[in-house]
Design an enzyme around this catalytic site. Structure first.
Site, mmCIF file in Angstrom:
data_model
loop_
_atom_site.group_PDB
_atom_site.id
_atom_site.type_symbol
_atom_site.label_atom_id
_atom_site.label_comp_id
_atom_site.label_asym_id
_atom_site.label_seq_id
_atom_site.Cartn_x
_atom_site.Cartn_y
_atom_site.Cartn_z
ATOM 1 N N LYS A 1 40.286 21.943 11.502
ATOM 2 C CA LYS A 1 39.811 23.302 11.738
ATOM 3 C C LYS A 1 40.161 23.794 13.145
ATOM 4 O O LYS A 1 40.184 24.994 13.405
ATOM 5 C CB LYS A 1 38.319 23.376 11.466
ATOM 6 C CG LYS A 1 38.042 23.186 9.985
ATOM 7 C CD LYS A 1 36.590 23.328 9.618
ATOM 8 C CE LYS A 1 36.405 23.306 8.105
ATOM 9 N NZ LYS A 1 36.581 21.968 7.523
HETATM 10 C C1 PLP Z 1 36.722 21.723 6.198
HETATM 11 C C2 PLP Z 1 37.309 20.437 5.863
HETATM 12 C C3 PLP Z 1 37.972 20.241 4.642
HETATM 13 C C4 PLP Z 1 38.072 21.314 3.590
HETATM 14 O O1 PLP Z 1 38.817 22.425 4.002
HETATM 15 P P1 PLP Z 1 38.689 23.796 3.202
HETATM 16 O O2 PLP Z 1 39.524 24.752 3.948
HETATM 17 O O3 PLP Z 1 37.237 24.154 3.208
HETATM 18 O O4 PLP Z 1 39.170 23.528 1.828
HETATM 19 C C5 PLP Z 1 38.561 19.011 4.418
HETATM 20 N N1 PLP Z 1 38.469 18.013 5.312
HETATM 21 C C6 PLP Z 1 37.831 18.172 6.486
HETATM 22 C C7 PLP Z 1 37.767 17.021 7.425
HETATM 23 C C8 PLP Z 1 37.242 19.384 6.807
HETATM 24 O O5 PLP Z 1 36.623 19.524 7.973
#
Ligand code: PLP
Length: 500
Positions: free
Chosen positions: A110
């Site tokens: 993220k």
């Molecule tokens: C947020 C997250 C996901 C999922 O991502 P999305 O965009 O919500 O599908 C997968 N793995 C990790 C470690 C995350 O922080």
């Protein structure tokens, strides 16, 4: 390029407004039909650096930002914040590739979006103030807190499920610094947090704007400013494969994406629409496999037990960004999408037509890993390849391997496969350690905590703990609030004082 709601085309806004507001007033998500008309010279992007690719894509999708504004955003977003030279290294795992998206300030993918969003938002602000409201299943919270820390005229309030995040994720949020940050644990699960935040948007936005001159906005993955930066690393991954002669430009590459809110994988679809030779996009879920079922039978049903898994950032039953994909699969039929979303909120489920399903089938496959399979995958990756993967990535790894076995059986020659690796294994050190080595006993017999696991994992594998995680041990706990769902609104109202 103009954006409108997935549920209505009445109001068109520019990218800046879409970035500032996050969610549309009618509850829909911002989409743009122009996505299908812009055609970046993908082949030319293969010779560019990451940040140059960002610029070329942003220029086409975020058209009301000036070139100077975009360049300034890009200059401030990533530089000096990532521990690796490449922002998103592509490494080998078995016969596949791992796109390592976890080398940023909070050790999860993220960061790639949340280093950029505050930059885009600050350029969009005129003379107003903004409070960012975020519900997090773990990783978004800290990445948003880090991204928005001390941003001018922007405050941030983060809600996470009490007891629903890992030790380390908890510490990352509870120790978040910055004069403009607020954090609270909510007695409920992630969906409760998300529903609570949506309710505050619906009920308080006008009041806060009129009485306090503060707009509410979101940093969740529904924000256009989150989605667009995520397109870039798909292009980057392809570029790396082309550089190594694994593909010639034009050959399809499949991507396996650990998915919760469908944001990361949707960015892959955007990359495909923009002309990147993407083959299949594979939705990898955990035991909360609402998307696996949806892609199998066209029925999205959130009425099911919520499972707490070892991949908490994917413990999601309402996958918000899917609404955008439904809009595109339904050829831009807003009334149709609005109808589905009404069914979802009133009945807890919706069913798509065969036609829309066929459209999704052109690009997507879906599968999931349960907790035991996920642990076995972590062990497997370590024992076979010496690779440490986190439980989210492990869902992708398992799904990719299973898919390839199926392919072998039916004699198909597959495309190169890139698995998106979404978090540092050290962020989930306990589960990763136990999956590989079993229980940890400490020398003096004390109950091992997150740090014990982190250090034991590092010691036994020779892999290094990211500094941003190791330093959490000595940071003071700054945020101790625990609230009920019904008190989230009061907490936000109180939080607004950081903008006074
Ligand atoms: C947020 C997250 C996901 C999922 O991502 P999305 O965009 O919500 O599908 C997968 N793995 C990790 C470690 C995350 O922080």
């Amino acid at each position: 390029m103009l954006y409108h709601s997935t549920r209505s085309k009445k109001e068109m806004v520019g990218a800046k407004e879409a970035v500032l507001t996050g969610l549309c007033p009618d509850g829909g998500l911002f989409v743009s039909d122009d996505l299908f008309n812009v055609k970046p010279d993908m082949k030319a992007l293969m010779d560019m650096e990451y940040e140059e690719i960002v610029y070329e894509i942003f220029r086409l999708l975020l058209t009301d930002y000036s070139d100077e504004e975009l360049k300034d955003c890009i200059a401030k977003a990533y530089k000096g914040k990532f521990v690796t030279e490449d922002l998103t290294p592509l490494t080998e795992i078995g016969d596949d590739y791992l796109l390592e998206l976890y080398h940023g300030p909070t050790a999860a993918f993220k960061d790639l979006a949340l280093c950029m969003l505050p930059q885009l938002m600050s350029k969009a602000l005129k003379d107003e103030k903004v409070m960012i409201l975020t519900a997090t299943s773990g990783d978004t919270g800290k990445a948003a807190l880090a991204g928005f820390k001390d941003a001018e005229n922007i405050g941030i309030t983060v809600f996470y499920p009490h007891g629903g995040v890992s030790d380390i994720q908890y510490l990352q949020m509870a120790t978040a610094e910055g004069a403009n940050v607020n954090v609270a644990a909510v007695r409920g699960n992630f969906d409760d947090c998300q529903t609570g935040v949506k309710k505050i948007f619906a009920e308080c936005s006008d009041e806060f704007r009129e009485e306090k001159k503060i707009s509410l906005s979101s940093a969740n993955s529904i924000n256009v400013g989150r989605l667009v930066p995520q397109i870039i690393y798909y292009i980057e991954a392809y570029k790396q494969l082309a550089k190594r002669n694994v593909v010639s430009f034009g050959d399809p590459v499949d991507f396996v994406v650990p998915t919760g809110n469908f944001g990361d994988i949707l960015a892959g679809y955007y990359a495909k629409v923009l002309g990147l030779p993407v083959g299949r996009l594979i939705v990898a879920s955990n035991e909360n496999n609402v998307l696996t079922d949806f892609f199998a039978n066209g029925v999205y049903n959130k009425k099911r037990p919520f499972v707490k898994t070892i991949s908490p950032s994917m413990d999601i039953l309402v996958s918000s960004n899917l609404e955008r994909m439904l809009y595109y699969a339904a050829d831009g039929d807003c009334d149709y999408v609005a109808g589905l979303m009404k069914d979802l909120s009133e009945k807890g489920s919706f069913e798509i037509t065969d036609e829309v399903m066929a459209k999704l089938d052109e690009t997507f496959d879906a599968a999931y890993a349960d907790n035991e399979e996920c642990k076995a995958a972590i062990r497997d990756a370590y024992q076979k390849d010496g690779r440490l993967i986190d439980p989210h990535t492990a869902c992708g790894y398992l799904v990719a391997n299973r898919m390839e076995q199926d392919e072998e059986e039916c004699g198909e020659l597959g495309n190169p496969v890139v698995i998106l690796s979404t978090a540092s294994p050290f962020k989930f050190a306990k589960d990763v350690y136990e999956a590989i080595f079993g229980e940890l006993t400490t020398d003096d017999g004390h109950e091992p905590d997150g740090f014990d696991y982190m250090h034991a994992l590092a010691e036994r594998t020779g892999h290094e703990v990211p500094a941003s995680l190791a330093e959490l041990k000595t940071k003071p706990i700054l945020h101790k609030s625990v609230v009920d769902v019904d008190d989230m609104e009061d907490f936000v109202e109180d939080s607004l004082k950081v903008l006074a």
